[in-house]
Scaffold this active site. Structure first.
Site, short mmCIF file in Angstrom:
data_model
loop_
_atom_site.label_atom_id
_atom_site.label_comp_id
_atom_site.label_asym_id
_atom_site.label_seq_id
_atom_site.Cartn_x
_atom_site.Cartn_y
_atom_site.Cartn_z
CD GLU A 119 -3.42 -1.44 -0.11
OE1 GLU A 119 -2.85 -0.24 -0.55
OE2 GLU A 119 -3.66 -1.99 0.33
CG HIS A 142 -4.49 -0.41 5.30
ND1 HIS A 142 -5.47 0.25 5.55
CD2 HIS A 142 -4.60 -1.60 4.86
CE1 HIS A 142 -6.48 -1.07 5.00
NE2 HIS A 142 -5.62 -2.28 4.52
CG HIS A 214 -9.50 -2.92 2.03
ND1 HIS A 214 -8.43 -2.64 0.93
CD2 HIS A 214 -8.58 -3.76 3.00
CE1 HIS A 214 -7.12 -3.18 1.63
NE2 HIS A 214 -7.17 -3.66 2.67
P1 13P Z 1 1.40 -5.41 3.03
O1 13P Z 1 1.34 -7.14 3.28
O2 13P Z 1 1.51 -5.53 1.47
O3 13P Z 1 1.08 -4.36 3.88
O4 13P Z 1 -0.66 -5.50 3.25
C1 13P Z 1 -1.50 -6.19 3.55
C2 13P Z 1 -2.59 -5.43 3.41
O5 13P Z 1 -3.44 -5.19 3.96
C3 13P Z 1 -2.99 -5.01 2.06
O6 13P Z 1 -3.69 -3.59 2.02
ZN ZN Z 2 -5.17 -3.69 3.73
#
Ligand code: 13P
Ligand code: ZN
Length: 269
Positions: A119, A142, A214
């Site tokens: 991300e 996130h 999400h």
């Molecule tokens: P990453 O492991 O690449 O950080 O991805 C996790 C995620 O939540 C993608 O939205």
């Molecule tokens: Zn995610």
């Protein structure tokens, strides 16, 4: 072991906050497998020794050009790394990157060549906008909070400020500690530049935005305060669900009570 954090207590403090938050995300059940990511702008802690550190990766494209990030440094969770591992070993499950002068690519400089989160386009686009605006915010988080995500499976909660007003009305503290509420971003492909663009657009109005079905994306001065904003929102979602599970629609605080809160706490709206 040699680490960029050695003898740099201020930088270590910021990275350790990320590790502490990562542990909370796992404990809350919001960080299944590699779910979620955190980045922190650590440029203010960068000394001449760090500036002289050689790249330990090849040059990698960001996927977009971000002019305000020239020469900036970020701590980033590694892609496919687990929050529960990062909680204990932040420099083995994340790395520090340097944005190159073209503002469109980066290299990893420490401690290990851990590839940053998928991300990254969203995180770096947001940091670029924060710097452009002169914002004091340095961290973006996130995560996948169960109850808040569940709400986005109902169309009525995707309408502007419907979820936000409901969550604020569950307990007074939510409006006090997440005063700008929850923005909503219709579903977009994870890690896409479209998702990044929608995120910066929505963050103009909110500190926490929901990526439909999400997860949330939150910004604040550091990883801990960004986490706190998501935590109070999800607490309200839990209260709402608890009431529904007891068989009734919760009354919520009245508009008069909410307005009284806004005046007493000097809140924006
Ligand atoms: P990453 O492991 O690449 O950080 O991805 C996790 C995620 O939540 C993608 O939205
Ligand atoms: Zn995610």
């Amino acid at each position: 072991m040699e680490s960029i954090l050695n003898n740099r207590p201020a930088l270590a403090t910021e990275v350790n906050k990320v590790a502490e938050v990562a542990g909370y995300l796992w404990q809350k059940g919001w960080a299944e497998r590699n779910g979620g990511n955190i980045t922190v702008n650590v440029t203010e802690y960068v000394d001449d020794a760090i500036k002289g550190m050689p790249a330990i990766s090849e040059v990698k494209p960001i996927g977009t050009t971000l002019p305000y990030l020239k020469g900036c440094y970020f701590y980033c969770k590694g892609t496919n790394k687990r929050m529960r591992d990062l909680a204990r070993w932040p420099m083995e499950n994340g790395s520090v990157i340097r944005i190159l002068d073209d503002c469109a690519s980066y290299v990893i400089i420490a401690d290990q060549p851990v590839l940053p989160t998928s991300e990254l386009p969203s995180h770096l686009s947001v940091h670029n906008r924060l710097i452009e605006q002169g914002s004091p915010y340095k961290a973006s988080v996130h995560t996948h909070p169960i109850e808040l995500i569940a709400m986005t499976h109902n169309k009525k909660f995707l309408e502007k400020d419907v979820a936000s007003n409901l969550l604020w009305s569950m307990i007074p503290e939510t409006k006090a500690f997440c005063p700008r509420g929850l923005g909503i971003i219709p579903y977009k492909l994870p890690s896409s530049v479209e998702l990044a663009e929608a995120t910066i657009h929505e963050l103009a109005e909110y500190d926490v935005v929901m990526w439909e079905k999400h997860g949330v994306f939150a910004v604040d001065t550091d990883a801990m305060t960004a986490f706190d904003q998501v935590d109070v929102l999800n607490k309200s979602a839990l209260i709402y669900i608890a009431a529904r599970n007891m068989g009734f629609e919760p009354d919520g605080m009245s508009q008069v009570q909410m307005n009284e809160m806004s005046v007493a706490f000097n809140l924006p709206k």
